[in-house]
Design a protein around this motif. Structure first.
Motif, PDB file in Angstrom:
ATOM      1  N   LEU A 250      -9.668   5.039  -0.826  1.00 51.23           N
ATOM      2  CA  LEU A 250     -10.788   5.907  -1.166  1.00 51.23           C
ATOM      3  C   LEU A 250     -11.962   5.072  -1.657  1.00 51.23           C
ATOM      4  O   LEU A 250     -11.821   4.260  -2.566  1.00 51.23           O
ATOM      5  CB  LEU A 250     -10.372   6.909  -2.245  1.00 51.23           C
ATOM      6  CG  LEU A 250     -11.424   7.953  -2.613  1.00 51.23           C
ATOM      7  CD1 LEU A 250     -11.612   8.927  -1.453  1.00 51.23           C
ATOM      8  CD2 LEU A 250     -11.009   8.717  -3.863  1.00 51.23           C
ATOM      9  N   ASP A 251     -13.122   5.246  -1.035  1.00 49.79           N
ATOM     10  CA  ASP A 251     -14.333   4.539  -1.431  1.00 49.79           C
ATOM     11  C   ASP A 251     -14.931   5.242  -2.648  1.00 49.79           C
ATOM     12  O   ASP A 251     -15.455   6.354  -2.544  1.00 49.79           O
ATOM     13  CB  ASP A 251     -15.326   4.531  -0.270  1.00 49.79           C
ATOM     14  CG  ASP A 251     -16.577   3.719  -0.580  1.00 49.79           C
ATOM     15  OD1 ASP A 251     -16.668   3.185  -1.706  1.00 49.79           O
ATOM     16  OD2 ASP A 251     -17.454   3.624   0.290  1.00 49.79           O
ATOM     17  N   GLU A 252     -14.844   4.605  -3.809  1.00 46.93           N
ATOM     18  CA  GLU A 252     -15.305   5.236  -5.044  1.00 46.93           C
ATOM     19  C   GLU A 252     -16.799   5.514  -5.025  1.00 46.93           C
ATOM     20  O   GLU A 252     -17.291   6.380  -5.758  1.00 46.93           O
ATOM     21  CB  GLU A 252     -14.936   4.362  -6.247  1.00 46.93           C
ATOM     22  CG  GLU A 252     -13.435   4.255  -6.475  1.00 46.93           C
ATOM     23  CD  GLU A 252     -13.095   3.507  -7.751  1.00 46.93           C
ATOM     24  OE1 GLU A 252     -14.012   3.182  -8.515  1.00 46.93           O
ATOM     25  OE2 GLU A 252     -11.895   3.253  -7.975  1.00 46.93           O
TER      26      GLU A 252
ATOM     27  N   MET B 128      -3.540  10.977   4.308  1.00 47.21           N
ATOM     28  CA  MET B 128      -4.341  10.650   3.143  1.00 47.21           C
ATOM     29  C   MET B 128      -4.893  11.901   2.463  1.00 47.21           C
ATOM     30  O   MET B 128      -5.195  11.894   1.272  1.00 47.21           O
ATOM     31  CB  MET B 128      -5.496   9.732   3.534  1.00 47.21           C
ATOM     32  CG  MET B 128      -5.066   8.481   4.287  1.00 47.21           C
ATOM     33  SD  MET B 128      -3.924   7.444   3.351  1.00 47.21           S
ATOM     34  CE  MET B 128      -5.011   6.771   2.105  1.00 47.21           C
ATOM     35  N   SER B 129      -5.050  12.975   3.223  1.00 47.07           N
ATOM     36  CA  SER B 129      -5.560  14.228   2.667  1.00 47.07           C
ATOM     37  C   SER B 129      -5.189  15.351   3.623  1.00 47.07           C
ATOM     38  O   SER B 129      -4.868  15.098   4.793  1.00 47.07           O
ATOM     39  CB  SER B 129      -7.086  14.167   2.491  1.00 47.07           C
ATOM     40  OG  SER B 129      -7.742  14.411   3.718  1.00 47.07           O
ATOM     41  N   PRO B 130      -5.253  16.602   3.185  1.00 50.24           N
ATOM     42  CA  PRO B 130      -4.922  17.717   4.090  1.00 50.24           C
ATOM     43  C   PRO B 130      -5.979  17.943   5.166  1.00 50.24           C
ATOM     44  O   PRO B 130      -5.760  18.745   6.074  1.00 50.24           O
ATOM     45  CB  PRO B 130      -4.819  18.919   3.137  1.00 50.24           C
ATOM     46  CG  PRO B 130      -5.619  18.539   1.953  1.00 50.24           C
ATOM     47  CD  PRO B 130      -5.472  17.066   1.802  1.00 50.24           C
TER      48      PRO B 130
ATOM     49  N   GLN C  47       0.838  -1.201   0.000  1.00 49.66           N
ATOM     50  CA  GLN C  47       0.000   0.000   0.000  1.00 49.66           C
ATOM     51  C   GLN C  47       0.869   1.245   0.000  1.00 49.66           C
ATOM     52  O   GLN C  47       1.715   1.431   0.882  1.00 49.66           O
ATOM     53  CB  GLN C  47      -0.937   0.007   1.205  1.00 49.66           C
ATOM     54  CG  GLN C  47      -1.936   1.168   1.180  1.00 49.66           C
ATOM     55  CD  GLN C  47      -2.943   1.108   2.315  1.00 49.66           C
ATOM     56  OE1 GLN C  47      -2.835   0.280   3.210  1.00 49.66           O
ATOM     57  NE2 GLN C  47      -3.927   1.981   2.289  1.00 49.66           N
ATOM     58  N   GLY C  48       0.667   2.117  -1.010  1.00 49.00           N
ATOM     59  CA  GLY C  48       1.451   3.333  -1.130  1.00 49.00           C
ATOM     60  C   GLY C  48       0.779   4.523  -0.480  1.00 49.00           C
ATOM     61  O   GLY C  48      -0.457   4.611  -0.427  1.00 49.00           O
ATOM     62  N   PHE C  49       1.590   5.458  -0.008  1.00 52.96           N
ATOM     63  CA  PHE C  49       1.095   6.680   0.629  1.00 52.96           C
ATOM     64  C   PHE C  49       1.838   7.883   0.049  1.00 52.96           C
ATOM     65  O   PHE C  49       3.056   7.831  -0.152  1.00 52.96           O
ATOM     66  CB  PHE C  49       1.307   6.626   2.145  1.00 52.96           C
ATOM     67  CG  PHE C  49       0.702   5.418   2.797  1.00 52.96           C
ATOM     68  CD1 PHE C  49      -0.660   5.325   2.994  1.00 52.96           C
ATOM     69  CD2 PHE C  49       1.512   4.367   3.210  1.00 52.96           C
ATOM     70  CE1 PHE C  49      -1.218   4.203   3.596  1.00 52.96           C
ATOM     71  CE2 PHE C  49       0.975   3.247   3.817  1.00 52.96           C
ATOM     72  CZ  PHE C  49      -0.394   3.164   4.011  1.00 52.96           C
ATOM     73  N   GLU C  50       1.116   8.943  -0.158  1.00 52.46           N
ATOM     74  CA  GLU C  50       1.704  10.145  -0.752  1.00 52.46           C
ATOM     75  C   GLU C  50       0.795  11.325  -0.448  1.00 52.46           C
ATOM     76  O   GLU C  50      -0.418  11.223  -0.655  1.00 52.46           O
ATOM     77  CB  GLU C  50       1.817   9.947  -2.262  1.00 52.46           C
ATOM     78  CG  GLU C  50       2.451  11.079  -3.014  1.00 52.46           C
ATOM     79  CD  GLU C  50       2.557  10.813  -4.514  1.00 52.46           C
ATOM     80  OE1 GLU C  50       2.806  11.776  -5.250  1.00 52.46           O
ATOM     81  OE2 GLU C  50       2.374   9.652  -4.939  1.00 52.46           O
ATOM     82  N   PRO C  51       1.348  12.406   0.107  1.00 53.27           N
ATOM     83  CA  PRO C  51       2.747  12.701   0.395  1.00 53.27           C
ATOM     84  C   PRO C  51       3.150  12.263   1.814  1.00 53.27           C
ATOM     85  O   PRO C  51       2.323  12.126   2.693  1.00 53.27           O
ATOM     86  CB  PRO C  51       2.792  14.215   0.272  1.00 53.27           C
ATOM     87  CG  PRO C  51       1.427  14.654   0.741  1.00 53.27           C
ATOM     88  CD  PRO C  51       0.475  13.577   0.289  1.00 53.27           C
ATOM     89  N   CYS C  52       4.460  12.089   2.003  1.00 48.12           N
ATOM     90  CA  CYS C  52       5.023  11.703   3.292  1.00 48.12           C
ATOM     91  C   CYS C  52       6.178  12.644   3.621  1.00 48.12           C
ATOM     92  O   CYS C  52       6.952  13.025   2.739  1.00 48.12           O
ATOM     93  CB  CYS C  52       5.517  10.255   3.256  1.00 48.12           C
ATOM     94  SG  CYS C  52       4.241   9.043   2.812  1.00 48.12           S
TER      95      CYS C  52
END
Length: 226
Positions: free
Chosen positions: A183-185, A101-103, A80-85
């Motif tokens: 994210l739940d589409e 996951m979000s600001p 599982q990738g995360f961005e930004p870190c």
């Protein structure tokens, strides 16, 4: 001269509409400018106010983040990738990076780098800063100014809106769209294209509302996170 019932009703309707318009202007004013926020969950290497660790795992960081204008990395825990870190200044011989996951998210993910892993440095943007859009956007619904959407920048191919590539996915601002870190589409409410930066007045984001056909309309941006 006596007024007819039709004229009286018409005047009452006009005054009622004017009164509602005035109330609406006060409750849901038109966005007149865009607040620009340089966001990071860390401050000088330490957790920013209001941010706490929600998950910690061993992982790696392999490249610079592409979705933000700040100095950040892309990290991963298992697959599982995360961005930004962002690098966290802590004691010990293992680097740690803080990902969000979000600001708008207050619970951060801490990635602990294994000993001996050579994390690449941030030598400069892979995409020029002036060509990057904001990471997070709060945009007003073009057809209903009491409603706002929160939008996140995405990377890679994600379809199009009005013939333009999709750059943002949006959801109603009072909904938390994250399910187990993904994210739940089903919660996606709109798709956005490129942010239009303005020197006067608010920045704008063309968006297509889910369920509204292919029409793309420009919404005024209340706030952006770089």
């Amino acid at each position: 001269m006596a007024l007819t019932i039709g004229v009286v009703v018409g005047l009452v309707q006009i005054f009622a509409n004017d009164a509602y318009s005035g109330i609406k202007d006060r409750l849901w004013p038109t966005v007149k400018g865009t607040e620009v926020i340089n966001y990071a969950p860390v401050n000088n290497g330490h957790l920013a106010t209001g941010i706490s660790i929600g998950k910690t795992g061993s992982g790696t960081c392999d490249r610079e983040a592409l979705i933000t204008e700040g100095a950040a990395m892309r990290c991963s825990i298992k697959d599982q990738g995360f961005e930004p870190c962002y690098w966290r200044d802590v004691k010990g011989d293992r680097d740690r990076y803080i990902c969000v996951m979000s600001p708008w998210e207050k619970k951060a993910i801490q990635v602990v780098i294994p000993e001996g892993w050579d994390t690449p440095g941030i030598e400069g943007p892979q995409i020029p800063k002036e060509e990057r859009g904001p990471w997070g956007v709060e945009v007003q619904d073009p057809g209903n100014r009491e409603k706002f959407y929160r939008c996140l920048a995405i990377t890679g191919a994600a379809g199009s809106a009005g013939g333009e590539p999709t750059r943002y996915i949006c959801w109603n601002e009072h909904i938390d769209p994250w399910k187990d870190g993904y994210l739940d589409e089903a919660e996606v409410a709109a798709y956005g294209t490129e942010v239009e930066r303005k020197t006067q007045g608010p920045w704008m984001l063309p968006i297509a509302i889910v369920g509204g056909g292919s029409e793309v309309r420009r919404g005024a941006i209340r706030r952006v996170f770089l």
